[in-house]
Motif scaffolding. Structure first.
Motif, PDB file in Angstrom:
ATOM      1  N   ILE A  29       0.846  -1.190   0.000  1.00 58.24           N
ATOM      2  CA  ILE A  29       0.000   0.000   0.000  1.00 58.24           C
ATOM      3  C   ILE A  29       0.884   1.243   0.000  1.00 58.24           C
ATOM      4  O   ILE A  29       1.754   1.404   0.869  1.00 58.24           O
ATOM      5  CB  ILE A  29      -0.929   0.009   1.222  1.00 58.24           C
ATOM      6  N   PHE A  30       0.679   2.111  -0.981  1.00 61.13           N
ATOM      7  CA  PHE A  30       1.434   3.347  -1.130  1.00 61.13           C
ATOM      8  C   PHE A  30       0.497   4.540  -0.912  1.00 61.13           C
ATOM      9  O   PHE A  30      -0.713   4.430  -1.121  1.00 61.13           O
ATOM     10  CB  PHE A  30       2.025   3.464  -2.536  1.00 61.13           C
ATOM     11  N   VAL A  31       1.071   5.677  -0.562  1.00 58.59           N
ATOM     12  CA  VAL A  31       0.352   6.950  -0.597  1.00 58.59           C
ATOM     13  C   VAL A  31       1.026   7.819  -1.645  1.00 58.59           C
ATOM     14  O   VAL A  31       2.259   7.965  -1.660  1.00 58.59           O
ATOM     15  CB  VAL A  31       0.363   7.648   0.777  1.00 58.59           C
ATOM     16  N   THR A  32       0.214   8.369  -2.561  1.00 58.37           N
ATOM     17  CA  THR A  32       0.735   9.179  -3.654  1.00 58.37           C
ATOM     18  C   THR A  32       0.022  10.528  -3.694  1.00 58.37           C
ATOM     19  O   THR A  32      -1.033  10.716  -3.085  1.00 58.37           O
ATOM     20  CB  THR A  32       0.554   8.472  -5.010  1.00 58.37           C
ATOM     21  N   SER A  33       0.608  11.448  -4.451  1.00 51.66           N
ATOM     22  CA  SER A  33       0.044  12.793  -4.546  1.00 51.66           C
ATOM     23  C   SER A  33      -0.945  12.939  -5.693  1.00 51.66           C
ATOM     24  O   SER A  33      -1.523  14.007  -5.881  1.00 51.66           O
ATOM     25  CB  SER A  33       1.173  13.817  -4.716  1.00 51.66           C
ATOM     26  N   ASP A  34      -1.124  11.890  -6.493  1.00 56.73           N
ATOM     27  CA  ASP A  34      -2.174  11.903  -7.513  1.00 56.73           C
ATOM     28  C   ASP A  34      -2.714  10.497  -7.685  1.00 56.73           C
ATOM     29  O   ASP A  34      -2.184   9.535  -7.117  1.00 56.73           O
ATOM     30  CB  ASP A  34      -1.682  12.489  -8.845  1.00 56.73           C
ATOM     31  N   GLY A  35      -3.789  10.378  -8.475  1.00 55.85           N
ATOM     32  CA  GLY A  35      -4.466   9.108  -8.625  1.00 55.85           C
ATOM     33  C   GLY A  35      -4.020   8.289  -9.815  1.00 55.85           C
ATOM     34  O   GLY A  35      -4.664   7.288 -10.139  1.00 55.85           O
ATOM     35  N   GLN A  36      -2.927   8.703 -10.500  1.00 54.55           N
ATOM     36  CA  GLN A  36      -2.416   7.904 -11.610  1.00 54.55           C
ATOM     37  C   GLN A  36      -1.917   6.571 -11.067  1.00 54.55           C
ATOM     38  O   GLN A  36      -1.026   6.529 -10.222  1.00 54.55           O
ATOM     39  CB  GLN A  36      -1.269   8.643 -12.304  1.00 54.55           C
ATOM     40  N   PRO A  37      -2.464   5.438 -11.531  1.00 52.87           N
ATOM     41  CA  PRO A  37      -2.084   4.148 -10.948  1.00 52.87           C
ATOM     42  C   PRO A  37      -0.595   3.849 -11.113  1.00 52.87           C
ATOM     43  O   PRO A  37      -0.023   4.050 -12.190  1.00 52.87           O
ATOM     44  CB  PRO A  37      -2.937   3.135 -11.727  1.00 52.87           C
ATOM     45  N   LEU A  38       0.024   3.370 -10.049  1.00 53.86           N
ATOM     46  CA  LEU A  38       1.412   2.929 -10.110  1.00 53.86           C
ATOM     47  C   LEU A  38       1.483   1.630 -10.900  1.00 53.86           C
ATOM     48  O   LEU A  38       0.667   0.728 -10.700  1.00 53.86           O
ATOM     49  CB  LEU A  38       1.960   2.702  -8.706  1.00 53.86           C
ATOM     50  N   VAL A  39       2.462   1.512 -11.786  1.00 54.94           N
ATOM     51  CA  VAL A  39       2.585   0.303 -12.591  1.00 54.94           C
ATOM     52  C   VAL A  39       3.241  -0.801 -11.767  1.00 54.94           C
ATOM     53  O   VAL A  39       4.017  -0.538 -10.848  1.00 54.94           O
ATOM     54  CB  VAL A  39       3.381   0.554 -13.887  1.00 54.94           C
ATOM     55  N   ASN A  40       2.921  -2.023 -12.127  1.00 55.72           N
ATOM     56  CA  ASN A  40       3.420  -3.179 -11.384  1.00 55.72           C
ATOM     57  C   ASN A  40       4.731  -3.676 -11.980  1.00 55.72           C
ATOM     58  O   ASN A  40       4.881  -4.841 -12.325  1.00 55.72           O
ATOM     59  CB  ASN A  40       2.375  -4.301 -11.382  1.00 55.72           C
ATOM     60  N   ASN A  41       5.692  -2.760 -12.139  1.00 53.10           N
ATOM     61  CA  ASN A  41       7.062  -3.174 -12.422  1.00 53.10           C
ATOM     62  C   ASN A  41       7.998  -2.092 -11.910  1.00 53.10           C
ATOM     63  O   ASN A  41       7.690  -0.898 -11.973  1.00 53.10           O
ATOM     64  CB  ASN A  41       7.281  -3.506 -13.905  1.00 53.10           C
ATOM     65  N   VAL A  42       9.126  -2.516 -11.382  1.00 49.00           N
ATOM     66  CA  VAL A  42      10.005  -1.583 -10.678  1.00 49.00           C
ATOM     67  C   VAL A  42      10.776  -0.685 -11.636  1.00 49.00           C
ATOM     68  O   VAL A  42      11.232   0.387 -11.237  1.00 49.00           O
ATOM     69  CB  VAL A  42      10.984  -2.349  -9.769  1.00 49.00           C
ATOM     70  N   ARG A  43      10.905  -1.092 -12.889  1.00 43.45           N
ATOM     71  CA  ARG A  43      11.630  -0.246 -13.839  1.00 43.45           C
ATOM     72  C   ARG A  43      10.854   1.016 -14.172  1.00 43.45           C
ATOM     73  O   ARG A  43      11.427   2.111 -14.269  1.00 43.45           O
ATOM     74  CB  ARG A  43      11.918  -1.035 -15.125  1.00 43.45           C
TER      75      ARG A  43
END
Length: 386
Positions: free
Chosen positions: A277-291
């Motif tokens: 679970i992350f907290v971000t400053s916008d609602g753009q989904p985080l991608v499921n790859n670390v690169r």
């Protein structure tokens, strides 16, 4: 004398004999290695030291009565597994350090660890172990993208598969988890790993990697579908600032994280198993790859929680039951609370108090998301198929 201390000492003495069975990592001649390869192996070794020390202290502290108080019929089943896991982690560290020295590099051996907050009782320890092992799985997956030498990648992969088996054992011992909750795991970057493991460090431990701001889920009791999550982090100020923040839930097998406004961060119905679970400053989904995962909008995290909606018969048997899976389980501490307890060790947030009976909802849904990413490429858990 603490329970199984003598067994642990005998086990520690046998570790050097196990190294000969490890995969060959380097020739006797010192070979020039990429800086990223060295960094990954040093980082992985410190994590293995942490894991080994955690189990060593846990096994030395608790006695038969402590395991019975936590709901086990005896100490034999959990201690047997914890001893086996500790042996593996110690051996991993020995091999990684030998590899580093063969590269002409010295491993980092001056880091110290403090697990007091996670070793208050067996239930807290077992729930924390579940978090720790998932951190190991996610760390090796994330580190794979940084390794340039195929031989080193194979060696790291051979450790990753064992860490995943440890995770399965701990899922079973929890009594409420699914042994293998998803067909895919998720990867985390070293900075994300340090947000989870950093609070265990007792004093400075310079790994050359900045840690993400720590994040804690502050809910008490079991977390399940419909739970509205609340958070604490030194990076989050109370008040109006939170109106523009989002929580994002990353699970194995989904191409992107699931975003929610932070004040409406409710666990959906179709999550089972570990979730970052992350907290971000916008609602753009985080991608499921670390690169390709964005970092500019990251505010804090991840925190790690387990959403257990599909307990299995094997877990009930391991906890001394008759094999019948029921929809209510008695727990002393949830994995989400264990994450908060880990973070409280550094004084980040107050540790939540353990709760008693927690409802567990059984769901038939499964996480089966596949398909193209937004740019049209086919991805499976961050790996691009060309």
């Amino acid at each position: 004398m603490h329970f199984f201390t003598s067994t642990l000492l005998a086990l520690a003495a046998s570790v050097p004999h196990l190294v000969s069975a490890a995969p060959a990592i380097a020739s006797p001649a010192v070979r020039k290695r990429a800086e990223s390869d060295i960094l990954v192996f040093k980082f992985a070794d410190v994590l293995e030291q942490l894991e080994s020390a955690f189990y060593e202290q846990a096994i030395a502290k608790f006695q038969e009565a402590d395991f019975i108080a936590a709901g086990f019929p005896s100490a034999s089943i959990p201690v047997e597994q914890f001893l086996n896991i500790q042996k593996d982690e110690a051996t991993h560290s020995v091999v990684l350090q030998a590899a580093l020295r063969s590269f002409g590099e010295e491993p980092i051996t001056n880091c110290r660890f403090n697990f007091d907050a996670a070793l208050t009782d067996v239930a807290t320890m077992a729930a924390t172990a579940r978090v720790v092992e998932n951190v190991g799985v996610s760390a090796y997956l994330g580190g794979a993208t940084l390794l340039t030498d195929p031989v080193l990648l194979t060696a790291a992969g051979s450790i990753l598969t064992v860490e995943a088996r440890h995770q399965t054992v701990l899922n079973i011992l929890s009594g409420t988890g699914t042994s293998v909750p998803n067909p895919f795991d998720f990867a985390l970057t070293p900075s994300e790993i340090l947000a989870l493991a950093g609070p265990f460090f007792d004093g400075p431990c310079d790994l050359g990697i900045p840690a993400n701001p720590a994040l804690s889920v502050t809910n008490t009791g079991a977390i399940g579908p419909g739970t509205r999550l609340t958070f604490e982090s030194p990076a989050i100020t109370r008040g109006e600032d939170q109106q523009n923040l989002f929580c994002q839930m990353l699970v194995g097998g989904k191409g992107t994280a699931i975003p929610f406004p932070i004040d409406d961060c409710v666990v959906p119905d179709d999550i089972n198993g570990p979730v970052a679970i992350f907290v971000t400053s916008d609602g753009q989904p985080l991608v499921n790859n670390v690169r390709d995962r964005a970092t500019t909008q990251l505010v804090a995290g991840p925190a790690l929680a387990f959403i257990d909606i599909a307990p299995q018969t094997i877990g009930a048997i391991a906890r001394g039951g008759n094999g019948q899976v029921v929809s209510t389980a008695t727990t002393t501490v949830s994995p989400a609370e264990a994450t908060a307890i880990i973070l409280s060790a550094s004084g980040t947030v107050p540790a939540p108090q353990p709760t008693g009976t927690a409802a567990v909802t059984i769901s038939e849904s499964a996480n089966l998301e596949t398909g193209p990413s937004a740019d049209g490429a086919i991805t499976v858990n961050g790996w691009e198929l060309l």
